[in-house]
Design a protein around this motif. Structure first.
Motif, PDB file in Angstrom:
ATOM      1  N   LYS A   9       0.887  -1.247  -0.069  1.00 48.29           N
ATOM      2  CA  LYS A   9      -0.114   0.028  -0.076  1.00 48.29           C
ATOM      3  C   LYS A   9       0.918   1.384   0.094  1.00 48.29           C
ATOM      4  O   LYS A   9       0.582   2.192  -0.505  1.00 48.29           O
ATOM      5  N   ILE A  10       1.954   1.131   0.669  1.00 49.85           N
ATOM      6  CA  ILE A  10       2.895   2.317   0.986  1.00 49.85           C
ATOM      7  C   ILE A  10       3.452   2.539  -0.508  1.00 49.85           C
ATOM      8  O   ILE A  10       3.718   3.744  -0.873  1.00 49.85           O
ATOM      9  N   VAL A  11       3.947   1.520  -1.146  1.00 55.01           N
ATOM     10  CA  VAL A  11       4.466   1.789  -2.653  1.00 55.01           C
ATOM     11  C   VAL A  11       3.584   2.354  -3.677  1.00 55.01           C
ATOM     12  O   VAL A  11       3.756   3.394  -4.316  1.00 55.01           O
ATOM     13  N   LEU A  12       2.289   1.672  -3.452  1.00 57.87           N
ATOM     14  CA  LEU A  12       1.355   2.242  -4.339  1.00 57.87           C
ATOM     15  C   LEU A  12       0.837   3.799  -3.978  1.00 57.87           C
ATOM     16  O   LEU A  12       0.663   4.578  -5.104  1.00 57.87           O
ATOM     17  N   GLY A  13       0.857   4.326  -2.827  1.00 60.05           N
ATOM     18  CA  GLY A  13       0.717   5.409  -2.423  1.00 60.05           C
ATOM     19  C   GLY A  13       1.728   6.437  -3.149  1.00 60.05           C
ATOM     20  O   GLY A  13       1.473   7.462  -3.683  1.00 60.05           O
ATOM     21  N   ILE A  14       3.086   6.047  -2.919  1.00 58.44           N
ATOM     22  CA  ILE A  14       4.122   6.838  -3.695  1.00 58.44           C
ATOM     23  C   ILE A  14       3.983   7.075  -4.882  1.00 58.44           C
ATOM     24  O   ILE A  14       4.019   8.039  -5.574  1.00 58.44           O
ATOM     25  N   LEU A  15       3.777   5.781  -5.549  1.00 58.96           N
ATOM     26  CA  LEU A  15       3.367   5.878  -7.147  1.00 58.96           C
ATOM     27  C   LEU A  15       2.341   6.828  -7.419  1.00 58.96           C
ATOM     28  O   LEU A  15       2.610   7.633  -8.413  1.00 58.96           O
ATOM     29  N   LEU A  16       1.358   6.678  -6.748  1.00 57.45           N
ATOM     30  CA  LEU A  16       0.281   7.529  -7.082  1.00 57.45           C
ATOM     31  C   LEU A  16       0.626   9.129  -6.988  1.00 57.45           C
ATOM     32  O   LEU A  16       0.123   9.884  -7.676  1.00 57.45           O
ATOM     33  N   ALA A  17       1.344   9.414  -5.633  1.00 50.64           N
ATOM     34  CA  ALA A  17       1.605  10.917  -5.659  1.00 50.64           C
ATOM     35  C   ALA A  17       2.459  11.318  -6.667  1.00 50.64           C
ATOM     36  O   ALA A  17       2.462  12.615  -7.208  1.00 50.64           O
ATOM     37  N   CYS A  19       2.741  10.251  -9.827  1.00 51.21           N
ATOM     38  CA  CYS A  19       1.989  10.204 -11.002  1.00 51.21           C
ATOM     39  C   CYS A  19       1.097  11.555 -10.947  1.00 51.21           C
ATOM     40  O   CYS A  19       1.072  12.407 -12.102  1.00 51.21           O
ATOM     41  N   LEU A  20       0.582  11.827  -9.895  1.00 53.28           N
ATOM     42  CA  LEU A  20      -0.302  13.162  -9.635  1.00 53.28           C
ATOM     43  C   LEU A  20       0.828  14.304  -9.732  1.00 53.28           C
ATOM     44  O   LEU A  20       0.413  15.689 -10.511  1.00 53.28           O
ATOM     45  N   ILE A  21       1.946  14.315  -9.285  1.00 54.20           N
ATOM     46  CA  ILE A  21       2.875  15.462  -9.405  1.00 54.20           C
ATOM     47  C   ILE A  21       3.203  15.618 -10.876  1.00 54.20           C
ATOM     48  O   ILE A  21       3.372  16.910 -11.471  1.00 54.20           O
ATOM     49  N   TYR A  24       0.337  17.024 -13.085  1.00 57.22           N
ATOM     50  CA  TYR A  24       0.262  18.476 -12.529  1.00 57.22           C
ATOM     51  C   TYR A  24       1.077  19.485 -13.527  1.00 57.22           C
ATOM     52  O   TYR A  24       1.035  20.395 -14.034  1.00 57.22           O
ATOM     53  N   ARG A  25       2.565  18.809 -13.524  1.00 57.01           N
ATOM     54  CA  ARG A  25       3.419  19.643 -13.997  1.00 57.01           C
ATOM     55  C   ARG A  25       3.200  19.740 -15.469  1.00 57.01           C
ATOM     56  O   ARG A  25       3.306  20.625 -16.306  1.00 57.01           O
ATOM     57  N   ILE A  26       2.863  18.648 -16.144  1.00 58.00           N
ATOM     58  CA  ILE A  26       2.440  18.496 -17.551  1.00 58.00           C
ATOM     59  C   ILE A  26       1.263  19.430 -17.944  1.00 58.00           C
ATOM     60  O   ILE A  26       1.449  20.333 -18.812  1.00 58.00           O
ATOM     61  N   TYR A  27       0.386  19.416 -17.092  1.00 57.65           N
ATOM     62  CA  TYR A  27      -0.861  20.285 -17.366  1.00 57.65           C
ATOM     63  C   TYR A  27      -0.484  21.820 -16.999  1.00 57.65           C
ATOM     64  O   TYR A  27      -0.730  22.409 -17.963  1.00 57.65           O
ATOM     65  N   SER A  28       0.232  21.962 -16.270  1.00 60.31           N
ATOM     66  CA  SER A  28       1.018  23.306 -16.009  1.00 60.31           C
ATOM     67  C   SER A  28       1.612  23.789 -17.112  1.00 60.31           C
ATOM     68  O   SER A  28       1.511  25.272 -17.668  1.00 60.31           O
TER      69      SER A  28
END
Length: 372
Positions: A9-17, A19-21, A24-28
């Motif tokens: 779960k920790i690894v999946l959470g880190i990967l998700l974070a 991906c979100l970052i 966001y940078r791509i969108y920005s």
């Protein structure tokens, strides 16, 4: 097992974070690129007013700058070394030709002059004696009383006395000139423009003590371009405006045009003279305006459409797609509103009449016709 699930779960959470970052940078970045593109598109499309060059008759007006200087000005210098013993004039005084302006100390020059006069009188007496002796011995030789050699000696003595008399005369004239040089006089009628030194100053020979100027006539020198000199002649009137005298209307005349052009500028120096009956101060800044012969049916553009670039006169021209180009002009005569175009554009070219301060080469314009 529970520990392993927690790790997953920790690894999946880190990967998700992560991906979100990244998302966001791509969108920005995409948004920034869109904003930049919109900004560039707005810059590249500029609304200006356009028109065409037109043919008409213009009365050329040429403007030159200079200063109104005295028609005649001279420095009055000391001819000999000496101390200024007496100064009779100050700046602004009117003087006449031959008027005494100042006197240098004369003690040494007077003594030298007296000595030179004494030497001259002595040489004159010796010459007179040598002449009388020669006449007497020539008579004795004629009667056979003395030899020819004796007469030759007296002839030599006379010639020697004559040479010494000439030398004494030259020395006397030099001393008289030096003595006269202690008196500084005005070389012509005028005013004392400058008084450089006061009484008591020790002046070396050649040192300017006064500057005398005739300001009854003033003149300014202008430089007429080669392409415009044909429309100007001696005797033409010139309107002169002086910032120092904004309310005065001054008319001058061209009194001289140089027969040879200045190089490498290819301009002709011309003198414009002004009768100074109004009592103007000399040396003031002047704008000179000359009017040449009318130019009929010439291609013209408004003066304000011409833009200086790298010391060249240019104009903005739009092609059929509205893309701006800068063209170099060869400009002939101008009046107060229009410039004659010798080359650079034609009547078919679409020129920018207003809004050129917003432009640069390569931008696309949104065209509006002049007058609308």
């Amino acid at each position: 097992m529970n520990l392993q699930n927690k790790k997953v779960k920790i690894v999946l959470g880190i990967l998700l974070a992560v991906c979100l970052i990244v998302s966001y940078r791509i969108y920005s970045n995409v948004q920034k690129d869109k904003a930049r593109a919109e900004k560039m598109s707005r810059v590249k499309t500029v609304a200006v007013t356009t028109g065409h060059a037109s043919r008409q008759t213009i009365i050329p007006t040429m403007r030159f700058s200079g200063s109104l200087d005295p028609e005649w000005q001279a420095e009055v210098a000391a001819k000999v070394d000496g101390r200024l013993e007496k100064v009779y004039v100050k700046e602004g005084d009117r003087v006449t030709k031959g008027q005494v302006l100042a006197i240098l100390e004369q003690t040494d020059t007077d003594a030298n002059l007296l000595n030179a006069r004494g030497s001259y009188l002595d040489a004159q007496a010796n010459f007179s004696k040598a002449e009388r002796d020669l006449v007497r011995y020539e008579k004795l030789f004629a009667n056979g009383a003395v030899s020819e050699q004796v007469v030759d000696n007296y002839r030599f003595a006379r010639e020697n006395a004559a040479a010494k008399l000439e030398a004494a005369r030259g020395t006397l004239q030099g001393m008289e000139s030096k003595s006269a040089g202690t008196i500084l006089i005005a070389p012509s009628d005028g005013i004392v423009a400058k008084r450089y030194y006061q009484e008591g100053y020790y002046a070396k020979a050649g040192t300017a003590i006064f500057s005398v100027a005739d300001i009854s006539m003033l003149k300014t020198v202008i430089h007429i371009p080669e392409g415009q000199v044909a429309g100007v002649a001696v005797g033409n009137e010139a309107q002169i405006k002086l910032p120092a005298y904004p309310d005065k209307k001054i008319v001058g005349k061209i009194t001289r045009i140089a027969p040879v052009a200045n190089q490498p500028s290819h301009t002709f120096a011309a003198e414009v003279s002004v009768d100074n009956s109004q009592g103007l101060l000399a040396g003031v800044y002047a704008n000179v305006y000359l009017t040449a012969q009318p130019r009929e049916n010439v291609l013209t553009v408004p003066l304000h459409t011409i833009v200086m670039r790298d010391d060249q006169q240019t104009i903005f021209v739009a092609d059929k797609d509205g893309i701006i180009q800068r063209k170099v002009l060869v400009v002939g005569f101008t009046d107060d509103k229009y410039a004659e175009i010798i080359s650079g554009i034609t009547e078919e070219d679409l020129i920018v009449v207003e809004g050129q301060n917003k432009l640069r080469e390569g931008v696309k314009i949104k065209m509006e016709k002049a007058g609308k």
